[in-house]
Enzyme design. Sequence first.
Site, PDB file in Angstrom:
ATOM      1  N   ASP A 191      38.235 -15.886 -27.340  1.00 54.58           N
ATOM      2  CA  ASP A 191      36.972 -15.329 -26.836  1.00 54.58           C
ATOM      3  C   ASP A 191      37.224 -13.928 -26.286  1.00 54.58           C
ATOM      4  O   ASP A 191      38.373 -13.545 -26.057  1.00 54.58           O
ATOM      5  CB  ASP A 191      36.402 -16.242 -25.747  1.00 54.58           C
ATOM      6  CG  ASP A 191      34.913 -16.001 -25.512  1.00 54.58           C
ATOM      7  OD1 ASP A 191      34.310 -15.206 -26.254  1.00 54.58           O
ATOM      8  OD2 ASP A 191      34.362 -16.613 -24.586  1.00 54.58           O
TER       9      ASP A 191
ATOM     10  N   HIS B  47      27.143 -18.797 -34.407  1.00 53.70           N
ATOM     11  CA  HIS B  47      26.966 -18.349 -33.016  1.00 53.70           C
ATOM     12  C   HIS B  47      27.036 -16.829 -32.888  1.00 53.70           C
ATOM     13  O   HIS B  47      26.171 -16.208 -32.252  1.00 53.70           O
ATOM     14  CB  HIS B  47      28.026 -19.021 -32.141  1.00 53.70           C
ATOM     15  CG  HIS B  47      28.011 -18.594 -30.710  1.00 53.70           C
ATOM     16  ND1 HIS B  47      26.988 -18.902 -29.844  1.00 53.70           N
ATOM     17  CD2 HIS B  47      28.902 -17.860 -29.984  1.00 53.70           C
ATOM     18  CE1 HIS B  47      27.242 -18.389 -28.652  1.00 53.70           C
ATOM     19  NE2 HIS B  47      28.399 -17.755 -28.704  1.00 53.70           N
TER      20      HIS B  47
HETATM   21 FE1  N7H Z   1      29.362 -16.839 -27.073  1.00 54.15          FE
HETATM   22  N1  N7H Z   1      33.352 -19.566 -27.419  1.00 54.15           N
HETATM   23  O1  N7H Z   1      34.132 -19.195 -26.555  1.00 54.15           O
HETATM   24  O2  N7H Z   1      33.559 -20.464 -28.218  1.00 54.15           O
HETATM   25  N2  N7H Z   1      31.091 -16.679 -28.110  1.00 54.15           N
HETATM   26  N3  N7H Z   1      29.939 -18.640 -26.319  1.00 54.15           N
HETATM   27  N4  N7H Z   1      27.714 -16.923 -25.886  1.00 54.15           N
HETATM   28  N5  N7H Z   1      28.876 -14.979 -27.691  1.00 54.15           N
HETATM   29  C1  N7H Z   1      31.470 -15.640 -28.922  1.00 54.15           C
HETATM   30  O3  N7H Z   1      33.285 -12.187 -30.397  1.00 54.15           O
HETATM   31  C2  N7H Z   1      31.073 -19.343 -26.642  1.00 54.15           C
HETATM   32  C3  N7H Z   1      27.324 -17.944 -25.076  1.00 54.15           C
HETATM   33  C4  N7H Z   1      27.778 -14.256 -27.259  1.00 54.15           C
HETATM   34  O4  N7H Z   1      29.557  -9.442 -31.103  1.00 54.15           O
HETATM   35  C5  N7H Z   1      32.725 -15.918 -29.519  1.00 54.15           C
HETATM   36  O5  N7H Z   1      34.237 -12.289 -28.418  1.00 54.15           O
HETATM   37  C6  N7H Z   1      31.026 -20.633 -25.998  1.00 54.15           C
HETATM   38  C7  N7H Z   1      26.067 -17.627 -24.453  1.00 54.15           C
HETATM   39  C8  N7H Z   1      27.817 -12.923 -27.839  1.00 54.15           C
HETATM   40  O6  N7H Z   1      29.615 -10.671 -32.876  1.00 54.15           O
HETATM   41  C9  N7H Z   1      33.122 -17.132 -29.062  1.00 54.15           C
HETATM   42  C10 N7H Z   1      29.873 -20.669 -25.269  1.00 54.15           C
HETATM   43  C11 N7H Z   1      25.726 -16.369 -24.900  1.00 54.15           C
HETATM   44  C12 N7H Z   1      28.948 -12.864 -28.632  1.00 54.15           C
HETATM   45  C13 N7H Z   1      32.098 -17.621 -28.163  1.00 54.15           C
HETATM   46  C14 N7H Z   1      29.202 -19.419 -25.463  1.00 54.15           C
HETATM   47  C15 N7H Z   1      26.772 -15.939 -25.791  1.00 54.15           C
HETATM   48  C16 N7H Z   1      29.589 -14.160 -28.505  1.00 54.15           C
HETATM   49  C17 N7H Z   1      33.492 -15.044 -30.516  1.00 54.15           C
HETATM   50  C18 N7H Z   1      29.345 -21.745 -24.376  1.00 54.15           C
HETATM   51  C19 N7H Z   1      24.538 -15.509 -24.587  1.00 54.15           C
HETATM   52  C20 N7H Z   1      29.463 -11.643 -29.406  1.00 54.15           C
HETATM   53  C21 N7H Z   1      34.457 -14.158 -29.795  1.00 54.15           C
HETATM   54  C22 N7H Z   1      30.100 -22.658 -23.822  1.00 54.15           C
HETATM   55  C23 N7H Z   1      23.413 -15.908 -24.070  1.00 54.15           C
HETATM   56  C24 N7H Z   1      29.082 -11.748 -30.867  1.00 54.15           C
HETATM   57  C25 N7H Z   1      33.949 -12.764 -29.532  1.00 54.15           C
HETATM   58  C26 N7H Z   1      29.455 -10.521 -31.672  1.00 54.15           C
HETATM   59  C27 N7H Z   1      30.771 -14.475 -29.132  1.00 54.15           C
HETATM   60  C28 N7H Z   1      32.119 -18.829 -27.443  1.00 54.15           C
HETATM   61  C29 N7H Z   1      28.016 -19.106 -24.886  1.00 54.15           C
HETATM   62  C30 N7H Z   1      26.790 -14.702 -26.423  1.00 54.15           C
HETATM   63  C31 N7H Z   1      34.439 -17.789 -29.480  1.00 54.15           C
HETATM   64  C32 N7H Z   1      32.013 -21.774 -26.090  1.00 54.15           C
HETATM   65  C33 N7H Z   1      25.314 -18.519 -23.463  1.00 54.15           C
HETATM   66  C34 N7H Z   1      26.806 -11.810 -27.579  1.00 54.15           C
END
Ligand code: N7H
Length: 482
Positions: free
Chosen positions: A208, A345
């Site tokens: 992440d 996602h």
């Molecule tokens: Fe998400 N994860 O850790 O598995 N997220 N996220 N997220 N997320 C992203 O690109 C995750 C949540 C965004 O620029 C990655 O850094 C998990 C919420 C945004 O292409 C991973 C949860 C919100 C991006 C995860 C969670 C977001 C993103 C890829 C809940 C907003 C950038 C790694 C438990 C409301 C996308 C990365 C881009 C990427 C995970 C929640 C938003 C692995 C597990 C609630 C904007």
Amino acid sequence: MKLTALLGGLTIFPAPQSVPRFPALGPTTSRSVRTNNMLINPPGHPPVPHLDEVTTSSFNISNVQAEVLIVDPTGFKKLMNMVIPTISTVDIMLDMSTQPSASLNMAFSQTGLHKLGIQDNLNDTVFSGGQFADAPNLAESTNTWVSQFKGTSIHGVYITASDSSNSLMQQNSALQTVLGTTIQVVYSIQGQARPGDQAGHEHFGFLDGISQPTIEGFGTPLPGQVTVPAGKLLLNREQDQMTRPSWTIDSSFVAFRQLKQLVPEFNTFANDHPASIPGMSQAQAAELTQARMMGRWKSGAPVDLAPLFDDPVLGADPTRNNNFNYTHPGFNSSSDQIHCPFSAHIRKNVPRTDLDPIDLAHHILRSGIPYGPEVTEVEQQSGQTMMERGLLFLAVQSNIASGFQFLQKAWMNNPEFVKHKSVLPGLDPVMGQNNGSARFTTGLDPMNPEGNTTLPMQFVVSRGGEYFFMPSLSALRHIISS
Ligand code: N7H
């Protein structure tokens, strides 16, 4: 530097080993004698920025977040004069010689600002209503919420972070000693980096913190990194659309969420829904299903560039792992899900060229750290979560309605987003919510990408949270002197 306070607040830092900062609370004891850099860089993360090139979040080893009531506002304001010099601003954090043994940041809810005598309208109705009132907009039931988040009674939060549990404990107890009975901690939760090579990965196993927007004028963006006007993240800066009191300059709004992750259930789902690629083993096919749900492999490699098999070298390369835009020569981007599902996602949250022109209005800075124990053998075998674990999630923006709330409500939860594709994408299978009712998604199987899949449950369950105003140093001084 204008971004100092904000980035000091949003960057959750790892690190040090030496002296606690508070005991005497003077400027000399507030600095550690340090030989290592507090900021760490797991493979795949953008490089730690230089002081004049602030673009990224870093990764902390451990942090404590404590939600507080302000019992004695006058006493609190007085004692905060001693705490302010130890607040972790970005210039302090980026220079190894000034890094503390544990960082400290503070933020206040609307109720907390009122308690401190701030009556100015900060002009963010989602913030002023509080997160509990916002739950219906996020399509979630508050039945699963931690009781302390139900309502608007929390006044503030402080976040301490360190790479040493001793320093962290000392920092927390020193802070509580200084502020004494002026505050009362009503809820506290500790996050920590996962062990060994999982550091930087959250509990599902994904790296992440790869992709973050950068702000105009701060360093050179990495390939694929979006640059947004400063006012999208900072109050009273260019393209902050709202009118704010002038003292709020360089502050931000923060959405804090405690998000429980059902890891064994997430794995069982993938095992039960393996992608049907000829010649692929069951384990590879299940891994592909999870990668397509996320839009990235666990290594961080984007499926848009590595559609069938993980490419850890790509995942670990910050100059390439964010450099994609969902278009490919010879493929029609309104129907192509061979590369990345429309519902993945990362695609739901940052649709890149799916929107024309590319969206600059709905970006957040994210800062998260896992909490809870590793999955046990028994949980793995039974496929059932027995101990709570998840992500302490922070989203930073200048406007919650076009930042965190918008992403959750208008994109992740919306089965029609992105529009004008060959199929209704369905919900974000990782984080999309539907008030606990049935959810569907598409695109999981590259051999049948328009096929609908019913998701048997939420793999991420909200435990609630709160919206906070994270003041810049000058705004904090204004608050405590008012
Ligand atoms: Fe998400 N994860 O850790 O598995 N997220 N996220 N997220 N997320 C992203 O690109 C995750 C949540 C965004 O620029 C990655 O850094 C998990 C919420 C945004 O292409 C991973 C949860 C919100 C991006 C995860 C969670 C977001 C993103 C890829 C809940 C907003 C950038 C790694 C438990 C409301 C996308 C990365 C881009 C990427 C995970 C929640 C938003 C692995 C597990 C609630 C904007």
